[in-house]
Write a protein that holds these residues in place. Structure first.
Motif, PDB file in Angstrom:
ATOM      1  N   THR A 112       1.189   0.232  -6.566  1.00 12.96           N
ATOM      2  CA  THR A 112       1.680   1.420  -7.273  1.00 12.96           C
ATOM      3  C   THR A 112       1.049   2.697  -6.728  1.00 12.96           C
ATOM      4  O   THR A 112       1.239   3.767  -7.288  1.00 12.96           O
ATOM      5  CB  THR A 112       1.377   1.306  -8.779  1.00 12.96           C
ATOM      6  OG1 THR A 112      -0.034   1.153  -8.942  1.00 12.96           O
ATOM      7  CG2 THR A 112       2.099   0.132  -9.394  1.00 12.96           C
ATOM      8  N   ALA A 113       0.301   2.596  -5.645  1.00  9.36           N
ATOM      9  CA  ALA A 113      -0.404   3.754  -5.096  1.00  9.36           C
ATOM     10  C   ALA A 113       0.546   4.838  -4.585  1.00  9.36           C
ATOM     11  O   ALA A 113       0.203   6.006  -4.587  1.00  9.36           O
ATOM     12  CB  ALA A 113      -1.334   3.314  -3.975  1.00  9.36           C
ATOM     13  N   ARG A 114       1.733   4.482  -4.122  1.00  9.24           N
ATOM     14  CA  ARG A 114       2.708   5.453  -3.614  1.00  9.24           C
ATOM     15  C   ARG A 114       4.099   4.840  -3.674  1.00  9.24           C
ATOM     16  O   ARG A 114       4.253   3.637  -3.852  1.00  9.24           O
ATOM     17  CB  ARG A 114       2.367   5.874  -2.184  1.00  9.24           C
ATOM     18  CG  ARG A 114       2.504   4.742  -1.180  1.00  9.24           C
ATOM     19  CD  ARG A 114       2.410   5.245   0.261  1.00  9.24           C
ATOM     20  NE  ARG A 114       2.326   4.140   1.183  1.00  9.24           N
ATOM     21  CZ  ARG A 114       3.366   3.441   1.635  1.00  9.24           C
ATOM     22  NH1 ARG A 114       4.584   3.726   1.223  1.00  9.24           N
ATOM     23  NH2 ARG A 114       3.206   2.442   2.481  1.00  9.24           N
ATOM     24  N   VAL A 145       2.182  11.189   2.093  1.00  6.01           N
ATOM     25  CA  VAL A 145       0.868  11.099   1.442  1.00  6.01           C
ATOM     26  C   VAL A 145      -0.223  11.555   2.405  1.00  6.01           C
ATOM     27  O   VAL A 145      -1.111  12.341   2.042  1.00  6.01           O
ATOM     28  CB  VAL A 145       0.600   9.658   0.937  1.00  6.01           C
ATOM     29  CG1 VAL A 145      -0.835   9.489   0.473  1.00  6.01           C
ATOM     30  CG2 VAL A 145       1.588   9.290  -0.166  1.00  6.01           C
ATOM     31  N   ILE A 146      -0.163  11.078   3.652  1.00  2.00           N
ATOM     32  CA  ILE A 146      -1.173  11.440   4.650  1.00  2.00           C
ATOM     33  C   ILE A 146      -1.113  12.931   4.959  1.00  2.00           C
ATOM     34  O   ILE A 146      -2.159  13.587   5.097  1.00  2.00           O
ATOM     35  CB  ILE A 146      -1.002  10.589   5.929  1.00  2.00           C
ATOM     36  CG1 ILE A 146      -1.210   9.107   5.622  1.00  2.00           C
ATOM     37  CG2 ILE A 146      -1.930  11.037   7.033  1.00  2.00           C
ATOM     38  CD1 ILE A 146      -2.566   8.775   5.026  1.00  2.00           C
TER      39      ILE A 146
END
Length: 192
Positions: A112-114, A145-146
């Motif tokens: 669920t991080a992204r 995200v990065i």
């Protein structure tokens, strides 16, 4: 003078006839025209983009991946292609994870991080994708995200792929060989 008058009458008749013609341009039927499109269309087990028609069941050559990635990944299309070559092999030499999980870039399952297009987690937590294009889209989510982390740290966007490789080194891959190979591949990138 008589010849000039005959020529003038002939030209006038010709002009009048041309003006009365119902001229129309031939347009082929819609089903025979393949429009050039700037959107990726996925239909059944095929992907259509620009003039390409690719099977989603078979990993395409790097040139075709790069062409689709320019739309589906965006700014980091070149980086995606280089990571694919490093992580899963060059044309026709695809890794176990590429062949069995459609995982071209060595992505781990994010949970669920992204946001992800992965359908689950396989051996060693490598992400499983329904097809190679889903892996490409997932790489775009990862790079968003990065990018945000890079901007948060440095207060600016990364300049190029080399700067992004330096930033990813240690989290995406911890091996110096990976970084060296990435630099070599970026330096020798020849896809259009």
């Amino acid at each position: 003078m008589k010849k000039l008058l005959i020529a003038l009458v002939f030209v006038m008749v010709l002009v009048a006839t041309a003006a009365n013609l119902n001229l129309r341009v031939f347009t082929p039927p819609a089903d025979t025209v393949k429009p050039k499109t700037d959107t990726v269309i996925v239909r059944n087990d095929s992907l259509f983009y620009d003039s390409l028609a690719l099977s989603l069941k078979k990993i395409p050559r790097a040139q075709h991946l790069y062409t689709v990635a320019k739309h589906s990944v965006g700014r980091w299309a070149k980086l995606f292609t280089v990571v694919k070559i490093e992580e899963s092999g060059a044309d026709g030499q695809n890794s176990f994870f590429a062949r069995n999980y459609n995982n071209l870039t060595g992505m781990r399952y994010p949970g669920t991080a992204r946001q992800t297009t992965s359908t689950g987690s396989g051996m060693a937590y490598y992400a499983i994708f329904s097809n190679w294009h889903d892996c490409m889209v997932d790489f775009r989510y990862y790079m968003q995200v990065i990018d945000n982390k890079f901007v948060a740290r440095y207060g600016r966007e990364p300049k190029d792929e080399y700067e992004m490789v330096n930033f990813m080194f240690g989290s995406f891959n911890v091996h110096q060989k990976w970084k060296n190979d990435m630099y070599w591949l970026l330096n020798h990138f020849h896809y259009k």
